[in-house]
Write an enzyme that holds these catalytic residues in place. Structure first.
Site, short mmCIF file in Angstrom:
data_model
loop_
_atom_site.label_atom_id
_atom_site.label_comp_id
_atom_site.label_asym_id
_atom_site.label_seq_id
_atom_site.Cartn_x
_atom_site.Cartn_y
_atom_site.Cartn_z
CB THR A 1 8.03 -19.03 -8.98
OG1 THR A 1 8.19 -19.23 -7.70
CG2 THR A 1 9.36 -18.59 -9.87
CB THR B 1 7.12 -22.51 -10.98
OG1 THR B 1 6.02 -22.06 -10.32
CG2 THR B 1 6.67 -23.20 -12.39
#
Length: 313
Positions: free
Chosen positions: A169, A220
């Site tokens: 991400t 993330t």
């Protein structure tokens, strides 16, 4: 209020071959975001611009550079949220949008909903005049070769995440001069994920959260683990109990590791400008700018570089 921008390019086992490019990418994104804030822009605009910068950079797994699912298709997820009113927008499983974070913002501002998914998200994008492009243009030749090589690899999603071929991400958090915070998170997921799999990134309270009373977080890492502990909201809960951004993020990530065996990272900014970039994976590319100082790093050892900036884009 002194503006702050913090960005990340994903917490995972970033290989040496990608480390330099990943750091360069997050530095460029931080500069894009602080440029907005320096011109008196809002935190919401800053995080969108920063994430768009990384979505356009094929070194990251978001927009251009997205990984492929088991059917060799792109499925993108994103969220954006602002802390003044708790307005949020998200999209999941979209296939031919270069900047899903901007589509998520359109959901926030142009609909009564928080999240649109798959075909519905694409139909909405069409109605808003948001440009589409051939899905193949989002996929690098390197990713196509990697997918072909590993498509028959028998492994669970957590094992794929922990390997050096499991991109992740991107995200940003910001505090503007008006005292408002915002977050944005965007991802292409994990290579060889099941068709229709949605991780934490577009889920409010997991992949991101923003509240002027607490702060802003972008997460993330292993999405299924982040979802189970609602990591973004958990970090802000601990900040509400008096912990610093760094302590709250570290405590919450350790809890996730102990409770569900998941690794990850988070960037955080408080309403007073206290910020952190914390992770439990091998590496996470990150950058932050506060009071004309650029901070950046990639290693887990908490070592980082700090430079003074004199010119902003």
């Amino acid at each position: 209020m002194k503006p702050v921008i913090v960005v990340h390019g994903g917490a995972w086992a970033i290989p040496d071959a990608l480390a330099e490019a990943s750091v360069a990418g997050v530095k460029a994104a931080a500069l894009a975001g602080i440029g907005v804030l320096k011109r008196g822009g809002r935190a919401l605009d800053a995080v969108e611009d920063a994430v768009r910068k990384m979505e356009d950079d094929s070194v990251f797994d978001a927009g251009h550079g997205a990984v492929l699912n088991t059917d060799g298709e792109v499925e993108l997820d994103a969220i954006i949220m602002e802390g003044e009113t708790l307005a949020a927008g998200a999209v999941s499983s979209v296939r031919n949008i270069a900047n899903p974070v901007s589509l998520a913002r359109a959901v926030m501002e142009k609909t009564d909903h928080v999240m649109l998914t798959s075909q519905g998200a694409n139909l909405f994008a069409e109605s808003m005049g948001i440009p589409t492009l051939p899905t193949d243009s989002l996929v690098t030749e390197k990713e196509r070769k990697e997918w072909e090589h590993y498509k028959n690899y028998s492994a669970g999603v957590e094992e794929l995440f922990n390997s050096q071929w499991g991109n992740d991400t991107v995200g940003a958090v910001a505090l503007d001069s008006f005292g408002n915070v915002a977050c944005a998170t965007s991802t292409g997921g994990i290579r060889n994920k099941m068709v229709g799999r949605v991780g934490d990134s577009p889920v409010i309270g997991s992949g991101g959260y923003a509240d002027n009373r607490s702060g802003a977080v972008s997460c993330t890492g292993h999405g299924e683990s982040i979802l189970k502990v609602t990591l973004a909201r958990l970090i802000l809960f601990h900040m509400d109990q008096g912990r610093t951004a760094s302590d709250a993020a570290g405590f919450s990530l350790r809890y996730m590791g102990e409770r569900v065996k998941g690794g990850g990272g988070a960037i955080v900014v408080s309403p007073t400008g206290d910020w952190t970039a914390t992770f439990t994976t091998e590496r996470m590319a990150w950058a932050a700018i506060q009071e004309d100082l650029l901070y950046y790093g990639v290693h887990q050892s908490n070592m980082h570089t700090r430079v003074r900036l004199s010119v902003f884009i």
